[in-house]
Design a protein around this motif. Sequence first.
Motif, PDB file in Angstrom:
ATOM      1  N   GLY A 143      -2.837   0.006   1.531  1.00  0.00           N
ATOM      2  CA  GLY A 143      -3.030  -0.406   0.152  1.00  0.00           C
ATOM      3  C   GLY A 143      -2.990  -1.910  -0.004  1.00  0.00           C
ATOM      4  N   ARG A 144      -2.029  -2.539   0.648  1.00  0.00           N
ATOM      5  CA  ARG A 144      -1.906  -4.002   0.563  1.00  0.00           C
ATOM      6  C   ARG A 144      -3.153  -4.681   1.121  1.00  0.00           C
ATOM      7  NH1 ARG A 144       0.227  -8.895   2.432  1.00  0.00           N
ATOM      8  NH2 ARG A 144       1.734  -9.804   0.977  1.00  0.00           N
ATOM      9  N   GLU A 145      -3.645  -4.184   2.231  1.00  0.00           N
ATOM     10  CA  GLU A 145      -4.831  -4.773   2.845  1.00  0.00           C
ATOM     11  C   GLU A 145      -6.054  -4.604   1.942  1.00  0.00           C
ATOM     12  OE1 GLU A 145      -7.030  -6.738   5.871  1.00  0.00           O
ATOM     13  OE2 GLU A 145      -4.884  -6.599   5.444  1.00  0.00           O
ATOM     14  N   LEU A 146      -6.217  -3.419   1.377  1.00  0.00           N
ATOM     15  CA  LEU A 146      -7.369  -3.162   0.511  1.00  0.00           C
ATOM     16  C   LEU A 146      -7.318  -4.016  -0.750  1.00  0.00           C
ATOM     17  CD1 LEU A 146      -7.492   0.705   0.925  1.00  0.00           C
ATOM     18  CD2 LEU A 146      -9.273  -0.897   1.668  1.00  0.00           C
ATOM     19  N   ILE A 147      -6.133  -4.160  -1.324  1.00  0.00           N
ATOM     20  CA  ILE A 147      -5.965  -5.002  -2.512  1.00  0.00           C
ATOM     21  C   ILE A 147      -6.352  -6.439  -2.203  1.00  0.00           C
ATOM     22  CG2 ILE A 147      -4.236  -6.006  -4.072  1.00  0.00           C
ATOM     23  CD1 ILE A 147      -2.756  -3.265  -3.859  1.00  0.00           C
ATOM     24  N   SER A 148      -5.991  -6.920  -1.010  1.00  0.00           N
ATOM     25  CA  SER A 148      -6.305  -8.301  -0.646  1.00  0.00           C
ATOM     26  C   SER A 148      -7.805  -8.538  -0.536  1.00  0.00           C
ATOM     27  CB  SER A 148      -5.623  -8.665   0.675  1.00  0.00           C
ATOM     28  OG  SER A 148      -6.295  -8.095   1.788  1.00  0.00           O
ATOM     29  N   HIS A 149      -8.579  -7.463  -0.422  1.00  0.00           N
ATOM     30  CA  HIS A 149     -10.038  -7.586  -0.372  1.00  0.00           C
ATOM     31  C   HIS A 149     -10.693  -7.200  -1.693  1.00  0.00           C
ATOM     32  CE1 HIS A 149     -10.233  -8.598   3.872  1.00  0.00           C
ATOM     33  NE2 HIS A 149      -9.350  -7.643   4.105  1.00  0.00           N
ATOM     34  N   GLY A 150      -9.892  -7.072  -2.750  1.00  0.00           N
ATOM     35  CA  GLY A 150     -10.446  -6.876  -4.077  1.00  0.00           C
ATOM     36  C   GLY A 150     -10.517  -5.450  -4.576  1.00  0.00           C
ATOM     37  N   ALA A 151     -10.050  -4.474  -3.804  1.00  0.00           N
ATOM     38  CA  ALA A 151     -10.094  -3.076  -4.240  1.00  0.00           C
ATOM     39  C   ALA A 151      -8.989  -2.784  -5.251  1.00  0.00           C
ATOM     40  CB  ALA A 151      -9.947  -2.142  -3.048  1.00  0.00           C
ATOM     41  N   LYS A 152      -9.211  -1.800  -6.078  1.00  0.00           N
ATOM     42  CA  LYS A 152      -8.160  -1.256  -6.929  1.00  0.00           C
ATOM     43  C   LYS A 152      -7.590  -0.042  -6.213  1.00  0.00           C
ATOM     44  CE  LYS A 152      -7.117   0.192 -11.656  1.00  0.00           C
ATOM     45  NZ  LYS A 152      -7.677   0.392 -13.028  1.00  0.00           N
ATOM     46  N   VAL A 153      -6.278  -0.030  -6.018  1.00  0.00           N
ATOM     47  CA  VAL A 153      -5.644   1.013  -5.218  1.00  0.00           C
ATOM     48  C   VAL A 153      -4.650   1.800  -6.061  1.00  0.00           C
ATOM     49  CG1 VAL A 153      -4.130   1.467  -3.243  1.00  0.00           C
ATOM     50  CG2 VAL A 153      -5.918  -0.281  -3.069  1.00  0.00           C
ATOM     51  N   HIS A 154      -4.723   3.125  -5.948  1.00  0.00           N
ATOM     52  CA  HIS A 154      -3.740   4.011  -6.575  1.00  0.00           C
ATOM     53  C   HIS A 154      -2.907   4.669  -5.473  1.00  0.00           C
ATOM     54  CE1 HIS A 154      -5.298   3.632 -10.613  1.00  0.00           C
ATOM     55  NE2 HIS A 154      -6.521   3.919 -10.191  1.00  0.00           N
ATOM     56  N   PHE A 155      -1.597   4.424  -5.505  1.00  0.00           N
ATOM     57  CA  PHE A 155      -0.679   5.094  -4.577  1.00  0.00           C
ATOM     58  C   PHE A 155      -0.210   6.376  -5.256  1.00  0.00           C
ATOM     59  CE2 PHE A 155      -0.395   1.638  -1.629  1.00  0.00           C
ATOM     60  CZ  PHE A 155      -0.516   0.477  -2.389  1.00  0.00           C
ATOM     61  N   ILE A 156      -0.602   7.514  -4.733  1.00  0.00           N
ATOM     62  CA  ILE A 156      -0.294   8.786  -5.396  1.00  0.00           C
ATOM     63  C   ILE A 156       1.151   9.201  -5.146  1.00  0.00           C
ATOM     64  CG2 ILE A 156      -0.994  11.187  -5.676  1.00  0.00           C
ATOM     65  CD1 ILE A 156      -3.040   9.018  -6.586  1.00  0.00           C
ATOM     66  N   ILE A 157       1.636   9.007  -3.936  1.00  0.00           N
ATOM     67  CA  ILE A 157       3.047   9.253  -3.636  1.00  0.00           C
ATOM     68  C   ILE A 157       3.758   7.902  -3.634  1.00  0.00           C
ATOM     69  CG2 ILE A 157       4.679  10.216  -1.973  1.00  0.00           C
ATOM     70  CD1 ILE A 157       2.817  12.243  -3.400  1.00  0.00           C
ATOM     71  N   GLN A 158       4.869   7.827  -4.344  1.00  0.00           N
ATOM     72  CA  GLN A 158       5.568   6.550  -4.512  1.00  0.00           C
ATOM     73  C   GLN A 158       7.058   6.729  -4.295  1.00  0.00           C
ATOM     74  OE1 GLN A 158       4.548   5.074  -8.420  1.00  0.00           O
ATOM     75  NE2 GLN A 158       2.357   5.039  -7.987  1.00  0.00           N
ATOM     76  N   ASP A 159       7.644   5.742  -3.612  1.00  0.00           N
ATOM     77  CA  ASP A 159       9.091   5.733  -3.395  1.00  0.00           C
ATOM     78  C   ASP A 159       9.642   4.448  -4.007  1.00  0.00           C
ATOM     79  OD1 ASP A 159      11.709   5.291  -2.243  1.00  0.00           O
ATOM     80  OD2 ASP A 159      11.214   6.849  -0.778  1.00  0.00           O
ATOM     81  N   PRO A 160      10.580   4.551  -4.953  1.00  0.00           N
ATOM     82  CA  PRO A 160      11.079   3.350  -5.645  1.00  0.00           C
ATOM     83  C   PRO A 160      11.895   2.425  -4.754  1.00  0.00           C
ATOM     84  CG  PRO A 160      12.384   5.268  -6.250  1.00  0.00           C
ATOM     85  CD  PRO A 160      11.231   5.788  -5.451  1.00  0.00           C
ATOM     86  N   ASN A 161      12.374   2.930  -3.613  1.00  0.00           N
ATOM     87  CA  ASN A 161      13.260   2.143  -2.754  1.00  0.00           C
ATOM     88  C   ASN A 161      12.629   1.684  -1.453  1.00  0.00           C
ATOM     89  OD1 ASN A 161      15.405   2.706  -4.613  1.00  0.00           O
ATOM     90  ND2 ASN A 161      15.626   4.715  -3.658  1.00  0.00           N
ATOM     91  N   ASP A 162      11.637   2.406  -0.982  1.00  0.00           N
ATOM     92  CA  ASP A 162      11.065   2.111   0.333  1.00  0.00           C
ATOM     93  C   ASP A 162       9.743   1.380   0.198  1.00  0.00           C
ATOM     94  OD1 ASP A 162      13.167   3.418   1.506  1.00  0.00           O
ATOM     95  OD2 ASP A 162      12.103   5.322   1.685  1.00  0.00           O
ATOM     96  N   GLY A 163       9.766   0.061   0.377  1.00  0.00           N
ATOM     97  CA  GLY A 163       8.526  -0.671   0.481  1.00  0.00           C
ATOM     98  C   GLY A 163       8.061  -0.645   1.923  1.00  0.00           C
ATOM     99  N   ILE A 164       7.206  -1.585   2.299  1.00  0.00           N
ATOM    100  CA  ILE A 164       6.793  -1.721   3.694  1.00  0.00           C
ATOM    101  C   ILE A 164       8.017  -2.092   4.523  1.00  0.00           C
ATOM    102  CG2 ILE A 164       5.427  -3.118   5.297  1.00  0.00           C
ATOM    103  CD1 ILE A 164       3.338  -3.371   3.047  1.00  0.00           C
ATOM    104  N   ARG A 165       8.229  -1.359   5.605  1.00  0.00           N
ATOM    105  CA  ARG A 165       9.427  -1.566   6.427  1.00  0.00           C
ATOM    106  C   ARG A 165       9.042  -1.941   7.853  1.00  0.00           C
ATOM    107  NH1 ARG A 165      12.218   4.106   5.117  1.00  0.00           N
ATOM    108  NH2 ARG A 165      10.034   4.661   4.751  1.00  0.00           N
ATOM    109  N   GLU A 166       9.879  -2.763   8.469  1.00  0.00           N
ATOM    110  CA  GLU A 166       9.604  -3.245   9.815  1.00  0.00           C
ATOM    111  C   GLU A 166      10.388  -2.491  10.886  1.00  0.00           C
ATOM    112  OE1 GLU A 166       7.181  -5.347  10.198  1.00  0.00           O
ATOM    113  OE2 GLU A 166       6.969  -5.477   8.019  1.00  0.00           O
ATOM    114  N   ALA A 167      11.326  -1.641  10.482  1.00  0.00           N
ATOM    115  CA  ALA A 167      12.168  -0.928  11.441  1.00  0.00           C
ATOM    116  C   ALA A 167      11.332   0.057  12.262  1.00  0.00           C
ATOM    117  CB  ALA A 167      13.278  -0.186  10.717  1.00  0.00           C
TER     118      ALA A 167
END
Length: 328
Positions: A143-167
């Motif tokens: 989603g982040r990559e697509l947004i950076s190229h101008g797309a409108k993105v809808h995340f259908i499943i969402q977690d309020p606490n878990d963003g992009i993680r590096e672990a």
Amino acid sequence: MYRYIFLLLAVLLFSPITTIAQQNYEWGTVKNGEGFNSFLLRNHISPVKDLAKFKALNKGRFTKNGQLIAGKKYKLPLRYSMHKFPILGSKHESVKQIDNSMSGAVIHLVAGHGGPDPGAVGKISGHKITEDEYAYDIVLRMGRELISHGAKVHFIIQDPNDGIREAAYLKPDKDERCYPSQVIPRKHTPRLRQRAAAINILARKEAKSTYQRLIVLHLDSRSKKNRTDVYFYHHSVSKKGKSLAYALQQKMKDKYARFQPNREYTGTVGTRRLYMLQTTTPPSVFVELGNINNYRDQLRFTKADNRQALADWLCEGIIENYQKEKKK
């Protein structure tokens, strides 16, 4: 020794090096009587800061005296913008649009399972890993990559606490919600019905877009010995879904040929009577990212760089499919 070799191959295969042709401009038509200042200001571009860039973009398109030509189209420097998407997490929420190669496109992204259902479960180095967490992390990166190229993105499943993680080992939880903030049902069919309905509602709201696509990400669960490559399903009668599926497969083939030329890519494209493919309105592709029980496949998910590479490669395939569709 062999384990080290497999690790090295995985790192090479999923190196996040990517190249996407960027179109860093848009077009504008000069009106009668407009000079540089009035034309640029009308298009919300600063004559002071961007005049030199504008002239460089349009070299050879002016009069002999270096003036604008009324009625002629000129390339306008892309007006970069920065937006915040808290769902991506505090470290990644600020997203800068780097080009407009996906401008006008609407992409619906679904991470498989979630809420009370973790999906497939595997183990690596004594750690429990679940399908929903890794699919979700890759969805956010896509989603982040697509947004950076101008797309409108809808995340259908969402977690309020878990963003992009590096672990490497993403902690399982059950607090995911279905757009806009619905509690995810425990039973399988109501859960699928809920997210399909959310997608279809959004698709109707985005009806003006000529390019809407749905991507559903899953991990497979097979025998530990069964190594799989990324493979794809589409609806049997969806020509646009089929076109996108083959574009994504071709992108994976290209990346394997570049980063691991001695290993044949075996990911397939096929049709299957899956609920999410049959009941949603946007052309869709169901993606299986690999076998959560196979050690070499697990390296594809547990390494953050590999998750990012998967996201980048899938996005490249979507962008190329979009550009191809625009030319029709």
